[in-house]
Design a protein around this motif. Sequence first.
Motif, short mmCIF file in Angstrom:
data_model
loop_
_atom_site.label_atom_id
_atom_site.label_comp_id
_atom_site.label_asym_id
_atom_site.label_seq_id
_atom_site.Cartn_x
_atom_site.Cartn_y
_atom_site.Cartn_z
N UNK A 312 -76.01 57.27 70.63
CA UNK A 312 -76.68 55.80 71.52
C UNK A 312 -77.66 56.18 71.94
N UNK A 313 -78.63 55.93 72.01
CA UNK A 313 -80.37 55.38 72.44
C UNK A 313 -80.41 54.01 74.05
N UNK A 314 -79.60 53.30 73.75
CA UNK A 314 -80.44 52.48 74.50
C UNK A 314 -79.22 51.05 74.72
N UNK A 315 -79.01 50.41 75.84
CA UNK A 315 -78.06 49.45 75.68
C UNK A 315 -79.01 48.66 76.67
N UNK A 316 -78.84 47.18 76.42
CA UNK A 316 -79.15 46.39 77.28
C UNK A 316 -78.12 45.43 77.19
N UNK A 317 -77.49 44.90 78.20
CA UNK A 317 -76.88 44.39 78.73
C UNK A 317 -77.90 42.31 79.54
N UNK A 318 -77.62 41.53 78.96
CA UNK A 318 -78.34 40.51 79.58
C UNK A 318 -77.89 39.03 79.89
N UNK A 319 -77.89 37.96 79.85
CA UNK A 319 -77.67 36.91 80.63
C UNK A 319 -75.88 36.82 81.57
N UNK A 320 -76.99 37.33 83.04
CA UNK A 320 -76.47 36.68 83.82
C UNK A 320 -75.37 38.00 84.15
N UNK A 321 -75.94 39.37 83.85
CA UNK A 321 -75.30 40.65 84.10
C UNK A 321 -74.40 40.79 85.49
N UNK A 322 -73.05 41.10 85.61
CA UNK A 322 -72.29 41.40 86.94
C UNK A 322 -71.53 42.58 86.94
N UNK A 323 -71.55 43.40 87.25
CA UNK A 323 -70.53 44.64 87.38
C UNK A 323 -70.18 44.84 88.83
N UNK A 324 -68.92 44.88 89.05
CA UNK A 324 -68.26 44.94 90.33
C UNK A 324 -66.51 45.58 89.89
N UNK A 325 -66.95 46.82 91.55
CA UNK A 325 -65.60 47.39 91.75
C UNK A 325 -64.63 47.25 92.61
N UNK A 326 -63.24 47.07 92.77
CA UNK A 326 -62.54 46.06 93.71
C UNK A 326 -61.39 46.92 93.79
N UNK A 327 -60.52 47.32 94.61
CA UNK A 327 -59.72 48.48 95.20
C UNK A 327 -59.20 47.91 95.88
N UNK A 328 -57.21 48.21 95.25
CA UNK A 328 -55.82 47.38 95.66
C UNK A 328 -56.26 47.41 96.95
#
Length: 810
Positions: A312-328
Amino acid sequence: MNRPKASLQTINTKRISSITGAALGTALLAVGAAYWLKSRHAGKAPSAPAALPAGVHQQLSGYTFTRSEGGRQVFTVHAARTVSFKGGAETRLEDVSVDIFGRTGRHHDVLRTASCQYNSSMGGFRCAGKVEVELNAATSSSSDHSLSAPAQPADSWQRGQQTVYLETANLSFQPQGAVLLTDAPVAFRYGAVSGQGIGLEYATNDGLLDLKSNVVLDVPSSDGGPPWRLTAGGLRYTKDSGQVQLRAPVEITAGARKISADRGWILLDGRNRATQAALLGNVRGTDAAPGQTMQLSAGQIRAELDPASDTLRTLVAAGTVQVESKSEGESGSLGYLSADQLRISFSGGQGSPEAPQDGIATGNVKLRLRPASPAAPMGREPLENRASAGAQCETLTASVLRFQFGGAGLNLREAHTVGAGKLVLVPADPRAGERVVTAGQFVMGFGSDGRLKTFKGLQPTHILFEPGRGSPTSPNGRSPVESSSDLLEAKLDSATESVQTLDQTGNVHFVGQDGQATAERAQYSAAAQTLALTGDPRVWNTDTRARASRFVIHLENNTAEALGNVSSTHFGPAEGHIGAHAQAGGDGHAPGALLADDATHVLADRMLVSRSSQSVHYEGHVRAWHGDDVVESPSLDIDGRARRIRSGAGVVTSDLQPASAKAGRATSSDPRAAAKPVTIRADRLEYFDAGREARYQGHVRMQAEDATLEADTLDVFFSSATAGTDARIKRAVAAGHVVVTEPQRRATAGRAEYFAALGKVVLTGGPPAIYDAANGFATGQRLTLFVHDGSLIVDGGAQSPALARHRIAQ
């Protein structure tokens, strides 16, 4: 930001290769069947058979047919025997195998089946039984051609050479449109990858191949983790463009990791190697670990691949990208990243695995961190329960954010905004308001464990301190304050990554509701909720200027403290400002009481200002003066609301009084030449601006001209100031153990009233008495002394109406 990106790696090269191999294998199966069908019309007709049993039109054994184009072998059909029936259009081929070399002769695929039916009138073809296919078969095929043959090791894969094994049934060819069809399940194996689907449709003229539904691929993990499984609603392979399309719903899972999308596609090069791949529409991903969950959402994800190294060389995420980490057990997220587009570049190849190298987030970038709370020591409350805890939530927004990876896994090494950014700090204590930090650029550094270690803001930087929850705003309550500087640096808690202090350096400028300040450095403490100014700090408003070694602004309770070498100057009354400390009533002021129509100066070791109570406290070697009026005391308190001044520990004042009548006969054009100093010492001083009255208490001692007055208390009344002159003492009233001392005489009384302009002292109570070195003792109901010429009047009252007046030689 350490773990959410692990979910993005669910689309890596080997998984894409697996999908590609399955699609390619199915396509070659269809192509081989099509070539074999055409050979029925292109080959030479066999010789006429011998007489056959009833019902059998013709039977041949050892049937072989080869088709060549341009001198190159395209395919060869082998059948153990063929059977034609009288009165029918179908011919049966038994124990069939087809070697397919393609038009260029560079491929070798083998198709095997027990029996096929060919309809000569319709030109159609159908295999009702099982069909087995080897794609990229060796020149000398293994004797075991089934899916149960030993799988090739994953590390022996070579693109375009590894064998793909397929198995299906009920395969038919429709001459109208040249389409191969089956509704039966299709199973395949490609190296260590296995899969299946239901239904096959291949349009040979258009080069379009479809796996109709229920596509499943199972891929063992190369790192010993859980296997990967890809499912899709269907698959289409376009031969001319080399594109593989995945129909909804598309889902990839590996243990607790899962990513889904509406559809996807894979692009192959001329050697059938994957170069690009994408998931499109409602992309959702999760990655669960004990006590924590990562979630990803985007409009689409696209991967650029290196077919030579299979990485893998390049990874592109588009269109209101959201990454979230939640804890118990936590409310809200521990980490959150959103942007219009997120692009990550990878390194690796030639035997080394791909690893994230750098990335960029663009368009409405938001990075939010909610620091974890460390375990509390035994007997102490957790950090989030303490009133003075550090910042609970930190949100960074910018147009562009660049970052670099380092260390193990997806840990960040460095991140910075491209251009201006904004950081919002929400303290754990709800009584403290938000802190909004902006800078021309933010630069963040991370440790080898991925924790945020350093945070810097580059010129220009600005901090806005919002009032706490429930605090009133301007004009009568608390309002936002702000500070700006050239540079800003944050110090973080190593356990929670929360911001503990913000240091501003270079041209620091602070602006509050009631004034401004400058310094070379300002330090904000999240725990103490203070802003400390050092490096020649200066504070001012419309009527006050102040300097000190250090100023501390307490944001939580809206107070300010000056420490070391305090020097302040006040320029007369100013309505509504603490800086005035108190307000002069009418047109006058109190000498020595810090109320003036022009400059009043104060020196002290420490100063504390409270806006809510409109009070100022000075302490430590306090010296205040206005013109000729001076106050010296260990401490001084000014109540601006009550317009009152207090000193509670040994005060000395120096004021002016009008010259007495005798002195007034001296001619002078300078009004100050006709004024005489008055020094007053006492344990305590309290000044009331309403009546321009000062009260001295405890061991009072007033020195005026050649006379000294001592008493328990002394009330001094001042005149109004006039243009060019300060206010003067008009009169004073002493009470309790009054003693008046002059050269050669001493008087005592219970009460004394002093009239400055006349130089007259009226003694009553006690009864009053006077001791004169030359004239002896005198007493009466009232004694009147004239300090400027030594005159004495004794009043005997109603019982002794006669008055005696004595001239005492000087």
